[in-house]
Design a protein around this motif. Structure first.
Motif, PDB file in Angstrom:
ATOM      1  N   GLU A 218       0.826  -1.214   0.000  1.00  0.00           N
ATOM      2  CA  GLU A 218       0.000   0.000   0.000  1.00  0.00           C
ATOM      3  C   GLU A 218       0.857   1.260   0.000  1.00  0.00           C
ATOM      4  O   GLU A 218       0.813   2.075   0.909  1.00  0.00           O
ATOM      5  CB  GLU A 218      -0.957  -0.012   1.189  1.00  0.00           C
ATOM      6  N   THR A 219       1.678   1.362  -1.020  1.00  0.00           N
ATOM      7  CA  THR A 219       2.561   2.515  -1.137  1.00  0.00           C
ATOM      8  C   THR A 219       2.658   2.926  -2.605  1.00  0.00           C
ATOM      9  O   THR A 219       2.331   2.133  -3.495  1.00  0.00           O
ATOM     10  CB  THR A 219       3.966   2.175  -0.588  1.00  0.00           C
ATOM     11  N   THR A 220       3.114   4.156  -2.802  1.00  0.00           N
ATOM     12  CA  THR A 220       3.320   4.591  -4.193  1.00  0.00           C
ATOM     13  C   THR A 220       4.818   4.640  -4.514  1.00  0.00           C
ATOM     14  O   THR A 220       5.213   5.040  -5.601  1.00  0.00           O
ATOM     15  CB  THR A 220       2.716   5.998  -4.420  1.00  0.00           C
ATOM     16  N   GLU A 221       5.634   4.227  -3.548  1.00  0.00           N
ATOM     17  CA  GLU A 221       7.094   4.256  -3.775  1.00  0.00           C
ATOM     18  C   GLU A 221       7.492   3.321  -4.917  1.00  0.00           C
ATOM     19  O   GLU A 221       6.850   2.277  -5.123  1.00  0.00           O
ATOM     20  CB  GLU A 221       7.811   3.809  -2.503  1.00  0.00           C
ATOM     21  N   GLY A 222       8.538   3.669  -5.598  1.00  0.00           N
ATOM     22  CA  GLY A 222       8.995   2.852  -6.734  1.00  0.00           C
ATOM     23  C   GLY A 222       9.709   1.585  -6.258  1.00  0.00           C
ATOM     24  O   GLY A 222      10.201   1.518  -5.128  1.00  0.00           O
ATOM     25  N   ILE A 223       9.787   0.612  -7.155  1.00  0.00           N
ATOM     26  CA  ILE A 223      10.373  -0.693  -6.802  1.00  0.00           C
ATOM     27  C   ILE A 223      11.851  -0.568  -6.412  1.00  0.00           C
ATOM     28  O   ILE A 223      12.329  -1.296  -5.544  1.00  0.00           O
ATOM     29  CB  ILE A 223      10.171  -1.732  -7.943  1.00  0.00           C
ATOM     30  N   MET A 224      12.570   0.380  -7.016  1.00  0.00           N
ATOM     31  CA  MET A 224      13.990   0.496  -6.684  1.00  0.00           C
ATOM     32  C   MET A 224      14.186   0.935  -5.227  1.00  0.00           C
ATOM     33  O   MET A 224      15.189   0.624  -4.605  1.00  0.00           O
ATOM     34  CB  MET A 224      14.681   1.462  -7.650  1.00  0.00           C
ATOM     35  N   ARG A 225      13.214   1.669  -4.704  1.00  0.00           N
ATOM     36  CA  ARG A 225      13.287   2.063  -3.291  1.00  0.00           C
ATOM     37  C   ARG A 225      12.744   0.969  -2.381  1.00  0.00           C
ATOM     38  O   ARG A 225      13.187   0.808  -1.246  1.00  0.00           O
ATOM     39  CB  ARG A 225      12.462   3.335  -3.049  1.00  0.00           C
ATOM     40  N   ILE A 240       3.332 -10.530   8.372  1.00  0.00           N
ATOM     41  CA  ILE A 240       4.196 -11.454   7.622  1.00  0.00           C
ATOM     42  C   ILE A 240       5.303 -10.615   6.992  1.00  0.00           C
ATOM     43  O   ILE A 240       5.009  -9.612   6.325  1.00  0.00           O
ATOM     44  CB  ILE A 240       3.401 -12.185   6.513  1.00  0.00           C
ATOM     45  N   PRO A 241       6.571 -11.005   7.182  1.00  0.00           N
ATOM     46  CA  PRO A 241       7.651 -10.246   6.547  1.00  0.00           C
ATOM     47  C   PRO A 241       7.572 -10.371   5.022  1.00  0.00           C
ATOM     48  O   PRO A 241       7.447 -11.479   4.495  1.00  0.00           O
ATOM     49  CB  PRO A 241       8.933 -10.902   7.077  1.00  0.00           C
ATOM     50  N   ALA A 242       7.611  -9.227   4.357  1.00  0.00           N
ATOM     51  CA  ALA A 242       7.491  -9.221   2.887  1.00  0.00           C
ATOM     52  C   ALA A 242       8.723  -8.557   2.283  1.00  0.00           C
ATOM     53  O   ALA A 242       9.162  -7.491   2.743  1.00  0.00           O
ATOM     54  CB  ALA A 242       6.236  -8.457   2.477  1.00  0.00           C
ATOM     55  N   LEU A 243       9.267  -9.213   1.271  1.00  0.00           N
ATOM     56  CA  LEU A 243      10.465  -8.696   0.604  1.00  0.00           C
ATOM     57  C   LEU A 243      10.128  -8.394  -0.861  1.00  0.00           C
ATOM     58  O   LEU A 243       9.726  -9.291  -1.609  1.00  0.00           O
ATOM     59  CB  LEU A 243      11.572  -9.756   0.650  1.00  0.00           C
ATOM     60  N   ALA A 244      10.272  -7.139  -1.246  1.00  0.00           N
ATOM     61  CA  ALA A 244      10.032  -6.787  -2.656  1.00  0.00           C
ATOM     62  C   ALA A 244      11.337  -6.968  -3.425  1.00  0.00           C
ATOM     63  O   ALA A 244      12.425  -6.700  -2.905  1.00  0.00           O
ATOM     64  CB  ALA A 244       9.560  -5.340  -2.761  1.00  0.00           C
ATOM     65  N   THR A 245      11.209  -7.453  -4.648  1.00  0.00           N
ATOM     66  CA  THR A 245      12.395  -7.567  -5.505  1.00  0.00           C
ATOM     67  C   THR A 245      12.001  -7.261  -6.953  1.00  0.00           C
ATOM     68  O   THR A 245      10.839  -6.978  -7.237  1.00  0.00           O
ATOM     69  CB  THR A 245      13.049  -8.966  -5.362  1.00  0.00           C
ATOM     70  N   LEU A 246      12.977  -7.326  -7.831  1.00  0.00           N
ATOM     71  CA  LEU A 246      12.717  -6.965  -9.225  1.00  0.00           C
ATOM     72  C   LEU A 246      11.966  -8.104  -9.928  1.00  0.00           C
ATOM     73  O   LEU A 246      12.190  -9.287  -9.629  1.00  0.00           O
ATOM     74  CB  LEU A 246      14.038  -6.666  -9.936  1.00  0.00           C
ATOM     75  N   HIS A 247      11.120  -7.711 -10.851  1.00  0.00           N
ATOM     76  CA  HIS A 247      10.322  -8.706 -11.576  1.00  0.00           C
ATOM     77  C   HIS A 247      11.212  -9.429 -12.591  1.00  0.00           C
ATOM     78  O   HIS A 247      12.006  -8.796 -13.285  1.00  0.00           O
ATOM     79  CB  HIS A 247       9.178  -7.986 -12.294  1.00  0.00           C
ATOM     80  N   PRO A 248      11.071 -10.769 -12.697  1.00  0.00           N
ATOM     81  CA  PRO A 248      11.906 -11.492 -13.674  1.00  0.00           C
ATOM     82  C   PRO A 248      11.746 -10.967 -15.111  1.00  0.00           C
ATOM     83  O   PRO A 248      12.710 -11.004 -15.878  1.00  0.00           O
ATOM     84  CB  PRO A 248      11.430 -12.936 -13.575  1.00  0.00           C
TER      85      PRO A 248
END
Ligand code: URA
Length: 278
Positions: A218-225, A240-248
């Motif tokens: 629930e954020t508008t921050e970009g994926i690189m951040r 639940i711990p959530a880790l964002a990463t780059l899309h394949p």
């Protein structure tokens, strides 16, 4: 066919392609240029008595009832269908059935299949991508195309595979031309995804790409951040711990970014091998 007609049809096809139409929706082609099976009414047919005009048989080019596939694409989706009571659903298999029967996401009109999930329903790791693409739509499973193959390689690099992860998307139906799903489309599937997370109850979530990361966190921050940081995702009564990463799919286009994804994968591996807090 005249050369000018051919040019016109090619122009129309090129326009469809530019708009992202990359396949025919109907299973049976409709020849809209077919000669009518009955002779066309005479030019002065307007003068015909009404009853006689109504009795004129339908021609092949204008069938009374459109073929099934065409009906599917044009029929309005039911807006009065009762929301399934997702809290009463207690297994992922039942939830998959409820999602397949759900008519509240407009993307279902143009998709061939519902891509609910693949992987283990016992998994500790749940991966959430953006939306099914063409291969996924054809096979009815998330991440089975080129991006999926890369994802499998990335997982295998940290000793994970389909038996230890569960993979889904923010939406279950392919957006036409693989466009990014709208917030409304994501919102229409969100109650299912929320319940999917509750029922799987994974140890960690991995959010693949900006669309999944933004909507889940629930954020508008970009994926690189957003990438490379553990953030809490609230599921029922726990974080639940959530880790964002780059899309394949992004990594396929920008292989130089793989080093960031690798760092994220190592963070995931480290977390999974750390002793569990009680
Ligand atoms: N990209 C996604 O985000 N999900 C898929 O299932 C396939 C490609």
């Amino acid at each position: 066919m005249r050369e000018s007609d051919v040019k016109q049809h090619l122009g129309l096809l090129a326009w469809y392609a530019a708009m992202g139409v990359d396949e025919a929706i109907g299973e049976v082609p409709i020849d809209r240029f077919a000669e009518p099976t009955t002779p066309a009414p005479p030019a002065n047919s307007e003068a015909k008595p009404k009853a006689q005009a109504q009795a004129t048989p339908q021609t092949q080019a204008t069938p009374k009832t459109p073929p099934k596939a065409e009906r599917k694409a044009t029929a309005p989706l039911s807006t009065t269908a009762p929301e399934p009571k997702l809290d009463e659903i207690t297994t992922l298999a039942e939830l998959a059935e409820a999602a397949a029967a759900f008519d509240g996401c407009p993307l279902k009109r143009t998709a061939k299949s519902t891509c609910f999930a693949r992987g283990s329903t016992e998994a500790k790791v749940m991966l959430i991508g953006e939306a099914p693409g063409r291969d996924e739509d054809l096979q009815g499973k998330p991440f089975v195309g080129r991006a999926g193959k890369l994802l499998d390689k990335m997982l295998s690099a940290i000793d994970l595979d389909e038996t230890s992860v569960y993979i889904t998307n923010t939406i279950y139906w392919r957006p036409p031309g693989n466009r990014t799903p709208t917030t409304q489309e994501i919102a229409s599937c969100a109650p299912f995804l929320t319940r999917q997370i509750e029922l799987l109850n994974p140890e960690v979530l991995v959010l693949l790409g900006g669309a999944a990361a933004k909507s889940m966190l629930e954020t508008t921050e970009g994926i690189m951040r957003l990438r490379g940081k553990w953030k809490p995702y609230r599921s029922k009564d726990r974080d639940i711990p959530a880790l964002a990463t780059l899309h394949p799919a992004y990594l396929l286009r920008s292989p130089e970014a793989k080093r960031y994804a690798w760092r994220d994968l190592l963070m995931l591996k480290e977390r999974l091998s750390a002793p569990q807090e009680s």
